[in-house]
Scaffold this active site. Structure first.
Site, PDB file in Angstrom:
ATOM      1  CB  CYS A   1      -0.997  -0.049   1.145  1.00  0.00           C
ATOM      2  SG  CYS A   1      -2.490   0.897   0.752  1.00  0.00           S
TER       3      CYS A   1
ATOM      4  CG  HIS B   1      -3.769  -3.676   3.030  1.00  0.00           C
ATOM      5  ND1 HIS B   1      -2.811  -3.172   3.882  1.00  0.00           N
ATOM      6  CD2 HIS B   1      -4.377  -2.608   2.476  1.00  0.00           C
ATOM      7  CE1 HIS B   1      -2.852  -1.850   3.855  1.00  0.00           C
ATOM      8  NE2 HIS B   1      -3.789  -1.481   3.006  1.00  0.00           N
TER       9      HIS B   1
ATOM     10  CD  GLU C   1      -1.416  -6.335   5.095  1.00  0.00           C
ATOM     11  OE1 GLU C   1      -1.137  -6.610   3.917  1.00  0.00           O
ATOM     12  OE2 GLU C   1      -1.686  -5.175   5.480  1.00  0.00           O
TER      13      GLU C   1
HETATM   14  N1  GLN Z   1      -2.135   6.634   2.514  1.00  0.00           N
HETATM   15  C1  GLN Z   1      -2.204   5.848   1.333  1.00  0.00           C
HETATM   16  C2  GLN Z   1      -3.553   5.956   0.630  1.00  0.00           C
HETATM   17  O1  GLN Z   1      -4.516   6.360   1.230  1.00  0.00           O
HETATM   18  C3  GLN Z   1      -1.874   4.391   1.639  1.00  0.00           C
HETATM   19  C4  GLN Z   1      -2.861   3.727   2.541  1.00  0.00           C
HETATM   20  C5  GLN Z   1      -2.345   2.453   3.159  1.00  0.00           C
HETATM   21  O2  GLN Z   1      -1.143   2.220   3.224  1.00  0.00           O
HETATM   22  N2  GLN Z   1      -3.242   1.640   3.689  1.00  0.00           N
HETATM   23  O3  GLN Z   1      -3.659   5.629  -0.515  1.00  0.00           O
END
Ligand code: GLN
Length: 536
Positions: free
Chosen positions: A382, A508, A510
């Site tokens: 992310c 994600h 994970e």
């Molecule tokens: N801050 C980034 C976004 O909103 C990444 C979010 C995250 O790592 N969950 O796209």
């Protein structure tokens, strides 16, 4: 008819109700029952999505896009069955539903009160999963500690529901602490007695006591607890500190927690639980043949719960590779161009973590530059992926002010920018791109060989994305988009051509790693780190 198990906690928080619930569920599942677990949290937030990780640990995201308590992660990791919005309810949501109904005029002029309206709404939510027909047993974990003002309506709801469900259709497991007083050289049962007394005051008699302890409970202690708390002697269960949470199902089996539960609910035992694959996992976890050291670069490293699912996914992937994964947490704010080689010295792989906001961002970018240039295995998740795109833009494409508009809204080279549909959103809660979305993987890429297929779906939680206006430029220079959302062309996976292992994802992974199904991105990253350590 669905049977209901309620799990309450006494004496202190952090006794591990989530792990006990998940372990019991695992044992019942291993006997052939369809089991789910839900958690009721007594705080006023509608969900933990707006909570700082320092407050609440990681925010877990379900397939259907609910932002939930991290205990749901344990439920999924143990049971390998997805949860949903219905599995996590907060006081905020209960009140919101009741207040909405009041505004609709649904209460027909009545005064709306905690009893019966709030307790009725709690009971309605407690029964939703049971009424779906998908489960034989629903385990309901009550967050907080019995005696907290905010837990009271939940305990009252449990009292009423037990009466409504009738004999043998529900039971209460109370998790409590039996502390050891070193000076006296004794285990003390008084806190447990008091906490059960409190439950009794609210009209709830626990059926089973699970006693957290650092020392074994003697027969005498068990008898004493049973006598003073009105429970059967075999229903006083010892829960001794374990070296890994994955031992707890076996420890609970030894104490026959599942057997007692089935007897009290008048359910067939269906023979011994089938725990072969669980034991096989534990065997591999405990007998590694190699070791790798992985750096976790993030800004919430002071609190291990902030990266719970990542740490657990490494445990699953380590066992799969028969390799001990040592995760070294590195504070991204502490990394600079001058010290990056020291900070990352001796690591076999580096994961750059998810996150929000600009704190620590330059440290993450420095780390990625070092990893890319020194051919160290890299895994970005992310924000970690977004940082890898920024780094490549700045240092390979020469776009000196490449950035995400999250950190620098005025940059001319917005290689990461806010998703179109996000621009009109004002509210912060529950409005990110959340939950499971499809991704097509390009044939012949590293991602394709990792997944072994080209159609996948993964869970998301973000507002920003790779800016496709730059895609050509990136791909020509060697950073390719190997995974794309088929509906809106959003870049989901990037990887480097000229690097032994450099894979970063917008989603994600994970959140989908379980004991039964370790996530391929973690399994392959650990394997790449292992290969790197051999080369060293
Ligand atoms: N801050 C980034 C976004 O909103 C990444 C979010 C995250 O790592 N969950 O796209």
């Amino acid at each position: 008819m669905t049977k209901y198990i309620f799990v309450t906690g006494g004496v202190t928080s952090s006794l591990g109700k989530g792990i006990i619930s998940a372990s019991l569920a695992k044992l019942l599942q291993a006997r052939g029952y369809r089991v789910t677990i839900q958690k009721f949290d007594p705080y006023i937030n509608i969900d933990p999505g707006t909570l700082n990780p320092y407050e609440h640990g990681e925010c877990y995201v379900t397939e259907d896009g609910a932002e939930t308590d991290l205990d749901l992660g344990h439920y999924e990791r143990f049971l390998n069955v997805p949860t949903s919005q219905a599995n996590n309810i907060t006081t905020g949501r209960i009140y919101q539903n009741v207040i909405n109904k009041e505004r609709e005029g649904a209460y027909l002029g009545k005064t709306v009160q905690v009893v019966p309206h709030i307790t009725d709404e709690i009971k309605r939510n407690m029964k939703i999963l049971g009424e779906s027909g998908n489960f034989d047993i629903v385990i309901t974990e009550l967050g907080g500690t019995v005696g907290d003002i905010e837990s009271l309506p939940y305990v009252e709801a449990v009292r009423q529901l037990r009466w409504e469900l009738g004999q043998n259709n529900s039971l209460v497991i109370h998790l409590t602490l039996v502390p050891y007083l070193a000076a006296a050289g004794e285990l003390k049962t008084k806190p447990t007695q008091h906490s059960v007394k409190l439950l009794l005051e609210y009209g709830v008699q626990p059926d089973i006591l699970v006693c957290r302890t650092e020392h074994h409970l003697s027969a005498e202690i068990r008898k004493k607890v049973a006598l003073f708390c009105n429970v059967e002697r075999n229903a006083v269960i010892e829960s001794i500190d374990a070296s890994t949470i994955y031992d707890v199902p076996l420890l609970m089996r030894k104490e026959n927690l599942d057997g007692i539960v089935l007897k009290k609910l008048k359910l067939a035992s269906k023979g011994e639980p089938d725990l072969e694959s669980w034991k096989d996992f534990l065997g591999r976890l405990k007998n590694p043949t190699a070791e790798v050291k992985i750096g976790l670069v993030g800004k919430y490293v002071e609190l291990p719960d902030a990266y719970k699912s990542i740490n657990e996914a490494f445990i699953h992937a380590g066992a799969k590779n028969e390799c001990k994964v040592r995760v070294k947490c590195i504070h991204s704010e502490s990394i600079t161009a001058e010290n990056v080689n020291e900070k990352l010295a001796g690591l076999d792989g580096v994961l750059v973590a998810p996150g929000f906001g600009s704190r620590g961002i330059e440290g993450k970018i420095e780390a990625i530059k070092y990893i890319r240039e020194n051919q160290i295995p890299f895994f970005g998740i992310c924000l970690g992926m977004q940082c890898s795109v920024i780094e490549f833009g700045r240092n390979v494409l020469g776009l000196k002010d490449a950035h995400s508009t999250e950190m620098n809204p005025d940059t001319k080279n917005a290689v990461i920018s806010m998703m179109e549909e996000q621009k009109k959103i004002k509210n912060k809660g529950g409005t990110m791109r959340l939950g499971s979305y499809a991704c097509d993987i390009k044939k012949g890429t590293k991602a394709a060989s990792i997944y072994g297929k080209t159609k996948i779906a993964e869970r998301h939680r973000h507002r920003y994305e790779f800016n496709n206006a730059f895609l050509n430029q990136y791909e020509k220079a060697g950073m390719i988009a190997s995974g794309i959302n088929p509906e809106n062309n959003l870049v989901e996976i990037v990887e480097l051509k000229d690097h032994p292992y450099f894979v970063a994802v917008q989603f994600h992974p994970e959140l989908k790693s379980t004991v039964a199904n370790p996530h391929p991105l973690f399994v392959n990253f650990v394997a790449a780190a292992l290969a790197h350590s051999h080369k060293k």
